[in-house]
Scaffold this active site. Sequence first.
Site, PDB file in Angstrom:
ATOM      1  N   SER A 170      -9.320   7.428   0.027  1.00  0.00           N
ATOM      2  CA  SER A 170      -9.174   6.116  -0.609  1.00  0.00           C
ATOM      3  C   SER A 170      -9.976   5.019   0.096  1.00  0.00           C
ATOM      4  O   SER A 170     -11.192   5.118   0.179  1.00  0.00           O
ATOM      5  CB  SER A 170      -7.686   5.788  -0.673  1.00  0.00           C
TER       6      SER A 170
ATOM      7  N   ASN B 178      -1.850  -5.594  -3.536  1.00  0.00           N
ATOM      8  CA  ASN B 178      -3.146  -5.060  -3.100  1.00  0.00           C
ATOM      9  C   ASN B 178      -4.010  -4.496  -4.239  1.00  0.00           C
ATOM     10  O   ASN B 178      -5.107  -4.015  -4.001  1.00  0.00           O
ATOM     11  CB  ASN B 178      -2.948  -4.014  -2.002  1.00  0.00           C
TER      12      ASN B 178
HETATM   13  C1  16G Z   1      -0.403   3.760   0.296  1.00  0.00           C
HETATM   14  C2  16G Z   1       0.117   3.572  -1.105  1.00  0.00           C
HETATM   15  C3  16G Z   1       0.038   2.111  -1.511  1.00  0.00           C
HETATM   16  C4  16G Z   1       0.752   1.243  -0.487  1.00  0.00           C
HETATM   17  C5  16G Z   1       0.263   1.521   0.906  1.00  0.00           C
HETATM   18  C6  16G Z   1       1.166   0.848   1.916  1.00  0.00           C
HETATM   19  C7  16G Z   1      -0.101   5.060  -3.024  1.00  0.00           C
HETATM   20  C8  16G Z   1      -1.044   5.789  -3.912  1.00  0.00           C
HETATM   21  N1  16G Z   1      -0.668   4.352  -2.056  1.00  0.00           N
HETATM   22  O1  16G Z   1      -1.773   3.492   0.374  1.00  0.00           O
HETATM   23  O2  16G Z   1       0.631   1.984  -2.765  1.00  0.00           O
HETATM   24  O3  16G Z   1       0.557  -0.110  -0.794  1.00  0.00           O
HETATM   25  O4  16G Z   1       0.321   2.917   1.168  1.00  0.00           O
HETATM   26  O5  16G Z   1       0.765   1.130   3.219  1.00  0.00           O
HETATM   27  O6  16G Z   1       1.103   5.106  -3.187  1.00  0.00           O
HETATM   28  P1  16G Z   1       1.708   0.806   4.458  1.00  0.00           P
HETATM   29  O7  16G Z   1       2.982   1.601   4.295  1.00  0.00           O
HETATM   30  O8  16G Z   1       0.908   1.193   5.642  1.00  0.00           O
HETATM   31  O9  16G Z   1       1.979  -0.670   4.422  1.00  0.00           O
HETATM   32 MG    MG Z   2      -7.296   4.195  -3.459  1.00  0.00          MG
END
Ligand code: 16G
Ligand code: MG
Length: 547
Positions: free
Chosen positions: A68, A378
């Site tokens: 990603s 985001n």
């Molecule tokens: C992942 C999630 C995204 C979320 C992020 C939070 C998916 C496909 N992706 O990238 O939605 O905003 O994690 O990251 O679900 P964090 O837990 O490090 O704040």
């Molecule tokens: Mg992505």
Amino acid sequence: MSINLRTVYAFAREMYPKLSTEYIQYGTAGFRGKAEFLDSVMFRMGVLATLRSRFRGGAVIGVMITASHNPEPDNGVKLVDPKGEMLDASWESIATDLVNVSDQDLEQHVAKIIKDNSIDITSSSHVFVGMDNRYHSPRLLKAVADGVIALKGNVREFGIVTTPMLHFFVVAANTKETYGKPTEEGYYEKLIKAFELLRNGQLENGNYKNNVVFDGANGVGARKMLQFIKRMNKSLNISVINQGIGPGKINDECGADYVKVLQRPPISMPVVEPFTRCVSVDGDADRVVYFFTNEKGEFQLLDGDRIATLVAGYLMDLVTRSEIDLRLGLVQTAYANGASTDYIVNELKFPVSCVPTGVKHLHHKALEYDIGVYFEANGHGTIVFSDHAKATIATASETKASAKTLLLLIDLINETVGDAISDMLLVETILNHKGWDVKDWISTYNDLPNRQLKIKVQDRNVIETTNAERVCVKPEGLQTEIENVVSNYKRGRAFVRPSGTEDIVRVYAEAATKEDTENLAYEVGVLVQRLAGGVGPELTKPGSAHL
Ligand code: 16G
Ligand code: MG
């Protein structure tokens, strides 16, 4: 069909030996890490996807290889369930156990998964695999395919595709093509047809100009957007920057994450007229944000909350005009700007719910409505329509123009998961219909200043939250202290949560002024350090650099 589990071990030993003993976990983003350690993970995910497909009666399961918005040396893998959702939570731990087991124990472990889940190992299975354009992705794709082959499953490779395209293919195949054709052309065809019918020859309207700059983050989104442009009938003038050809690296100083987090345009941004609409997507094109610069050259962001409110307001209007009775709802997370929530509840009178961070939580909640709009700040998000909504809209479309528009919107939206390109075409459609430019869009409400901090602690799991991560229940006493601090700030709001993707605790704060926001974030950060075992350096007091 006879299957010998020895083959799984043989492949693992000869071609995909486990090189690292570091424990890794299937999280919100699947498995992620440095690409050189992922071969064994990929092989095993090929094995797991085949087992999952057999468990689900032979339905197609997707495997997407991407990291990603991460930097180029990273890669990752995510499984897609039959209806296009993220892998069911109950199988996340199965995935975690499978990748952590040693090569010697692999054969026995696979046998155990088969037994525990009563999987008919001789039944048919189908796995679709896609990848982003990182240079190590083809090697990792081969490892996934070998995992499928080791269990004599059927594998179909789609090559370089966006994450949402792979979700689209999985759903299209599992719904016997009622959702679309499970091919790249089928995907373009469905979206472009709906987009051009919605434009109906009206390319400019009021303040809306038909030009947009598209930052492809040197990722898959750039390549696919170029394919879109080739097939579109000049219905939108898109100039693509960060195309991924030349020296530019994926997500490097460009893309949705860079733009959103650093609140600035990509480094390579050409000079454009003030108020030109610019769009940034992330490396696998499932996130999108808009931005522009005003006449003073100041950067202005239109993030996921802005897209959500724009879409929700527009859908509400169409449903009202169509005189149909459908339950609409918007799903946000605690990160949604308080001003966006106030606007949507008070002005648009739209029901809003809040869920924990991560697409799967938002998607799941959105399915409870007839029309569920979900977005993370985001830029991850989409809209889902219930069968009842689709049928009601189809009937109404015979007599009402507004319902006909709704019907076309359903085709334009990739309901399976947030899709940056589909979301962008949706925003372009709405702005065009409303005759709005970015100035009109951003003037709907004023974002509250907000600030995020990352705090290093000994063990981030000492923090436990409830109420969609807005309230912290552990360690004891932290929540009360946060509330005491917050009460000193006008329009203050703050929460803390352990990150699901990094070994840190995140702090979010917002308040009426920028200065208050900085101070609030700092005060809450200090509380986390004090009560949750901070290990990092002391936080710098806001403004202290100027003393
Ligand atoms: C992942 C999630 C995204 C979320 C992020 C939070 C998916 C496909 N992706 O990238 O939605 O905003 O994690 O990251 O679900 P964090 O837990 O490090 O704040
Ligand atoms: Mg992505």
